[in-house]
Every structure is written in C-alpha cells, then in structure tokens.
Scaffold this active site. Structure first.
Site, PDB file in Angstrom:
ATOM      1  N   SER A   1      40.479 -15.271 -16.429  1.00 33.80           N
ATOM      2  CA  SER A   1      40.082 -13.954 -16.943  1.00 33.80           C
ATOM      3  C   SER A   1      40.781 -12.828 -16.174  1.00 33.80           C
ATOM      4  CB  SER A   1      38.566 -13.784 -16.922  1.00 33.80           C
ATOM      5  OG  SER A   1      38.071 -13.951 -15.622  1.00 33.80           O
TER       6      SER A   1
ATOM      7  N   ASP B   1      38.972 -11.812  -7.517  1.00 30.20           N
ATOM      8  CA  ASP B   1      39.958 -12.367  -8.446  1.00 30.20           C
ATOM      9  C   ASP B   1      40.994 -11.327  -8.844  1.00 30.20           C
ATOM     10  OD1 ASP B   1      38.123 -14.334  -8.209  1.00 30.20           O
ATOM     11  OD2 ASP B   1      37.534 -14.391 -10.313  1.00 30.20           O
TER      12      ASP B   1
HETATM   13  C1  GLA Z   1      34.131 -15.553  -9.751  1.00 29.18           C
HETATM   14  C2  GLA Z   1      34.103 -14.035  -9.623  1.00 29.18           C
HETATM   15  C3  GLA Z   1      34.507 -13.589  -8.219  1.00 29.18           C
HETATM   16  C4  GLA Z   1      33.749 -14.346  -7.145  1.00 29.18           C
HETATM   17  C5  GLA Z   1      33.757 -15.836  -7.415  1.00 29.18           C
HETATM   18  C6  GLA Z   1      32.872 -16.598  -6.468  1.00 29.18           C
HETATM   19  O1  GLA Z   1      35.440 -16.025  -9.668  1.00 29.18           O
HETATM   20  O2  GLA Z   1      34.937 -13.428 -10.570  1.00 29.18           O
HETATM   21  O3  GLA Z   1      34.338 -12.204  -8.095  1.00 29.18           O
HETATM   22  O4  GLA Z   1      32.449 -13.862  -7.014  1.00 29.18           O
HETATM   23  O5  GLA Z   1      33.344 -16.146  -8.744  1.00 29.18           O
HETATM   24  O6  GLA Z   1      33.334 -16.446  -5.173  1.00 29.18           O
END
Ligand code: GLA
Length: 383
Positions: A126, A170
């Site tokens: 995403s 991310d």
């Molecule tokens: C997803 C979310 C991140 C983070 C991870 C867990 O990837 O998008 O922001 O919280 O989970 O670490």
C-alpha cells in the site's frame, strides 16, 4: 528491461497517446520495532527491490485514468469527483485527494501501475502504491513537496479512504530508503539515521505464510485505540506523556489494576519493544548479529502473546526457524495476522533452511510458502 516495467509500458502505449514518465516505488522490510511507529517508538526499516512501477503522464484534461495491471482493471474519474471507493482505487484516489486538499495545482493524467509485492505480505504494497503516485504527481505537476512531506501526505492518504490508522514507518521507508542502508527512525520527531546493512555471513530472507492479512485493518485500528486508552490512563496519574517516558517495563506494574488486562498487555509490549529496538540499534552498530537476532525472537513472542497480532501459521514458521541452527533471528514482520516472517540466516545454510521449512510448512498446512531473498533499494524515484 524488467518484465513488469515492459508490461506496464506496453499497456500504456496501447491505451494512451501521451508519453509517460516511469517510476519505481519500493516495498520495505523492518528489522525490528514493530507496532511502535504509532507509539512514539523507533523502527528500523529498509526499502527493498520488490515494489510498484508506474507509467504516468499528464493529459491536459480534468480526467484521471488508472489501469491497475495486477488486477487488469480500469477506472476513470474526473478530478472534481474523487470520492472513497473500494479496493486498490482507494489507495490511489486518496493520494490524489491529498494533493487537492493541499490546493496543489494538479489536473488530469493517464496512469498504469503494477508490481511484484504480494498483497497482504507485510512488505507494504500500500505504501508503495501511494508513494509512487505521490512522487509522480509532485514532480509532473511541480508541487514542490519534499520527501518527508510526501511520506506524511501518503500516511494521511492511508488514514483517509482506506481507513487504516497506520504509523509513518512504511511511507517513510518508501520515500527515504537508501540501497544497502537501514533507517533508524525516531517516530516521535521523525529524526533519522542511516546504518550500513552489514550482514557478514548472514542473509535476510522473508517467508510468506500465504495467509492474507488484508482483512485485518480493523484489528490494526483496535490495537492503536487500545494503546491510546492505556496511555490516557497512565498519564492521568503521572507525568508520563508518551510510552517513551516509561523507563522500564516494571514501571507499568503501578497501572496494572487501573486498566483492562488486554490494554495492559498491549502497553507492556509497546514499552518492551521501544527498549528492545534501542538496544537492537546499538547491537547492529557493534555488528553483534547474534544478540540482535535474539531480540527478533523476543519481539515475536511479544507480538504473539501480548500484542496478539500473530496467527498459528506465523507462529509455526517462527518456531520452525528457531529450531534450525542456521537461523539466528526470526519474527513476524509488518502489521501481522498473516504475511511474512523475516529471518536472519547463515548464508551457507540458507538453501537447506528454505527447503526444510518449506517442506514442514507444506506438511502442516498444505500450503507452499513463497520465499523472498531480500535486496535493499533506494526510495521512490523516477527511472
Ligand atoms: C503496518 C503499518 C505501519 C506499522 C506496521 C507495524 O505496516 O502501516 O505503520 O505500524 O504495520 O509495525
């Protein structure tokens, strides 16, 4: 040319007369620091060579045309009529919407995108979808946002139409990644540092449980809410404003009777993981991979038992890895509830490890796990 890029280029030239720019937008791994980016913690992500490719060109109209190559689906909308939809459309439309909200002067464009990040694998497809489009719009329409502003824009986009109240990890890794480097990001103030990823005789390999976590967005938001609730209780009777202010996990005991057991367990995990990640960063700088790997196993225990974002398949993969002498660290990676484990494995025993774990996973669950050796990459950029 890479076959995905070739495919995207071909769809674009078969469908549009405009001449596109091409972008690559990477997925990410995270070495340690899970579910603490939205809790003022530290994370250690790196951008990887799996990602999303974009072909995109302004079309001098107000119409936006998308083709999602991985689904072979088209979608068109006028820029004045963008609204929440479903599935992949929400990720791209929400990014466009954020530019509109900032009153940036963007207009219609033609866009084809697709990639090689398995959905729901915990490698953040995403953020890669969001980041590639955001970078392209920023450059093609001269919006002047810097990489950190773009990461924050993408995070808001994910909160908005897709409705996942994600942290910043991310999107930050997607924009700020550097080949052969890990980022140590302080999610409280977004200060960061790069570390060379020196793995000596070890390799990082991801093993996909093939359990899709896509339906777990609700649970993710619940975790975030529970942490907020816990912190509120703690700060009501102490000067603590952030989980970062709690010096050691034992200090939490004072609040145990004033909160629900589940909420207490979530808070305990967060405090432990913040400390663990700080320690892990020091160990990585000292090239102490063995001790670093032990902390990865501890993180998995916490994610599984206290934070409860694992599943039997991920627990099985981590237990099987722990039982293999070639593996010095393993844990679930990303949001959890499925997706991949990240494993730190002796390079000369990697092949044997992969063969053994594939066999035992298939024997137990009747599923062949996909295996991805990891190479790091630079952040989102025009090709
Ligand atoms: C997803 C979310 C991140 C983070 C991870 C867990 O990837 O998008 O922001 O919280 O989970 O670490």
């Amino acid at each position: 040319m890479n076959s995905i890029l070739y495919h995207i280029k071909k769809i674009f030239s078969d469908s549009f007369t405009s001449s596109p720019q091409f972008y690559f937008s990477p997925g990410r791994i995270n070495l340690i620091g899970e579910h603490i980016d939205y809790n003022d913690g530290y994370v250690m992500p790196a951008a990887i060579h799996h990602g999303i490719y974009y072909a995109i060109a302004p079309n001098q109209t107000t119409a936006i045309h998308f083709h999602a190559a991985d689904f072979d689906e088209w979608f068109s909308v006028d820029i004045s009529e963008i609204k929440k939809m479903s599935g992949w459309k929400n990720y791209v439309l929400s990014v466009v919407k954020e530019f509109v909200l900032l009153e940036k002067n963007i207009s219609g464009f033609d866009c084809v995108f697709g990639g090689d990040i398995p959905r729901g694998s915990g490698m953040s497809s995403s953020a890669a979808v969001e980041g590639g489009l955001a970078m392209a719009l920023n450059e093609l329409f001269g919006c002047g946002l810097n990489r950190i502003e773009l990461a924050l824009l993408c995070q808001r986009a994910e909160h908005n139409f897709p409705g996942v109240q994600c942290g910043i990890m991310d999107q930050f890794a997607n924009m700020m990644g550097k080949k052969d480097q890990v980022i140590l990001l302080d999610c409280k103030d977004l200060s960061y540092q790069y570390f060379p990823l020196q793995l000596q005789n070890y390799s990082i390999v991801l093993i996909n449980s093939m359990v899709h976590h896509t339906l777990a967005a609700g649970e993710y938001n619940v975790r975030r809410q529970q942490c907020g609730e816990g912190l509120k209780i703690i700060s009501a009777s102490s000067p603590v404003q952030s989980f970062r202010d709690i010096e050691q996990a034992a200090d939490l005991l004072a609040y145990k009777t004033s909160m629900d057991e589940l909420v207490y367990n979530r808070c305990l995990y967060v405090v432990e993981e913040i400390h663990r990640t700080k320690q892990a960063a020091t160990l990585l700088q000292q090239n102490n991979l063995i001790a670093f790997g032990k902390l990865m196993f501890e993180t998995h225990q916490g994610l599984s038992q206290l934070y409860q974002v694992s599943c039997p398949e991920l627990d099985f993969l981590v237990e099987a890895a722990a039982a293999d002498e070639a593996v010095i660290g393993a844990r679930l990676m990303g949001g959890g509830f499925g997706g991949c484990t990240i494993n730190l494995v002796q390079s000369n025993k990697l092949e044997k490890f992969v063969a053994t774990i594939t066999r035992s996973y298939q024997h137990k669950y009747g599923i062949i796990p996909e295996v991805y050796p990891v190479a790091t990459s630079d952040g989102t950029a025009m090709l």
